[in-house]
Design an enzyme around this catalytic site. Structure first.
Site, PDB file in Angstrom:
ATOM      1  N   SER A 149      46.985  39.117 -39.356  1.00  0.00           N
ATOM      2  CA  SER A 149      48.108  39.482 -40.210  1.00  0.00           C
ATOM      3  C   SER A 149      47.611  40.293 -41.412  1.00  0.00           C
ATOM      4  CB  SER A 149      48.863  38.220 -40.634  1.00  0.00           C
ATOM      5  OG  SER A 149      50.071  38.532 -41.293  1.00  0.00           O
ATOM      6  N   GLU A 167      64.275  50.783 -43.039  1.00  0.00           N
ATOM      7  CA  GLU A 167      64.357  52.002 -43.836  1.00  0.00           C
ATOM      8  C   GLU A 167      63.027  52.742 -43.868  1.00  0.00           C
ATOM      9  OE1 GLU A 167      65.721  50.805 -47.661  1.00  0.00           O
ATOM     10  OE2 GLU A 167      67.765  50.376 -46.992  1.00  0.00           O
ATOM     11  N   HIS A 191      52.458  41.943 -36.898  1.00  0.00           N
ATOM     12  CA  HIS A 191      53.766  41.387 -36.502  1.00  0.00           C
ATOM     13  C   HIS A 191      54.639  42.534 -35.993  1.00  0.00           C
ATOM     14  CE1 HIS A 191      52.749  37.602 -38.553  1.00  0.00           C
ATOM     15  NE2 HIS A 191      52.335  38.353 -39.563  1.00  0.00           N
TER      16      HIS A 191
END
Length: 308
Positions: A149, A167, A191
């Protein structure tokens, strides 16, 4: 730069163990670090010269719940008969200069960066002797550095640290800064599949076409050897975004807040045992044979090794 003798493992993560914990009961489940179950942790240990006898240092700096995270890593490594596992709860630049901690990473065989907030990693370790020791050992020894991560996102020279997925292709939405610098010429997002971060990676590559974008799904990782050869490990998918052949983009013309256009990005998808050569920009697809439940081996290379 000389070819590094060390090995780098970057992992897409499972549950974010740090900056954005919203439902605590999810991370209290004993199997939340899902990549342990799929062989990635085992592969990390196998790549170390001492295997189960390796000394492992887990660095929980990125996490806001370091005690919980550290204990879970200890238990997970212990399940693989790795018993020399320590945790470094480094919370400040002053901690990073602690002589005891510097000596511990000099003696470690494997260093593992946990998940959380990657900006904590760069802000605390950037420019320190701690990071210098890690880089020197990675360059000159068979030393394993792994990160999941946030630990994976911070591993490269360029690092994404901010940007909403929905966005991401709006100019100015994705924020990039310097990472820890274990590997050049790539930028990593984690992820990747589960949080729909394709737009973030596309934007990062459009603004830096000379680097390869790496999107790591959960329970997906890359083993990088000689600083160049990347092998997919784990059960998840990995997406590579190559911007070298971009024909046109308006990213430098549009105003902040306007959408971005990009023509002719190249995308590859990797799964278990596939390889990608960063120098030759060449992907090698491996055929995988299931031996038994949860156990896979490679067959011969696929007939089409070169993806044009």
């Amino acid at each position: 730069m000389d070819v590094p003798k060390g090995k780098l493992v970057i992992i897409g993560g499972a549950v974010d163990m740090g900056s954005n914990v919203s439902v605590l009961e999810h991370i209290m489940q004993p199997n939340y670090i899902k990549f342990f179950e799929k062989g990635i942790l085992r592969r990390i240990i196998n790549e170390s010269d001492k295997h189960e006898a390796s000394v492992v240092e887990v660095i929980t700096t990125a996490s806001q719940i370091p005690d919980l995270v550290g204990n879970e890593y200890i238990k997970a490594f212990n399940q693989l008969n790795v018993t020399h596992v320590n945790v470094l709860h480094i919370k400040s630049r002053e901690d990073a200069a602690n002589p005891e901690y510097l000596e511990r990473i000099r003696k470690a065989d494997v260093v593992m960066f946990s998940g959380g907030d990657q900006l904590r990693l760069t802000a605390i370790f950037g420019g320190t002797q701690f990071l210098q020791i890690l880089k020197q050992r990675y360059q000159h020894e068979n030393f394993v550095i792994a990160g999941t991560s946030a630990g994976a996102a911070a591993a490269s020279t360029h690092m994404i640290y901010r940007g909403q997925s929905n966005e991401a292709l709006i100019k100015g939405e994705v924020q990039i800064t310097a990472g820890l610098g274990f590997i050049d010429s790539v930028i990593v997002d984690t992820h990747f599949v589960q949080r729909g971060r394709i737009g973030r990676l596309l934007y990062a590559v459009a603004t830096n076409p000379g680097i390869l974008g790496i999107g790591l799904g959960e329970d997906a990782g890359l083993l990088i050897t000689e600083g160049n050869m990347m092998e997919a490990i784990g059960s998840g998918l990995i997406m590579l975004v190559d911007g070298k052949n971009i024909v046109e983009t308006n990213v430098y013309d549009v105003e902040i807040g306007d959408p971005v256009s990009i023509e002719n990005l190249k995308v590859h998808v990797m799964s278990l045992f596939d390889k990608y050569d960063l120098q030759q920009h060449r992907m090698i697809i491996k055929k995988v044979v299931k031996v038994e439940e949860g156990v896979f081996v490679t067959a011969h290379d696929s007939d089409n090794n070169d993806l044009q």
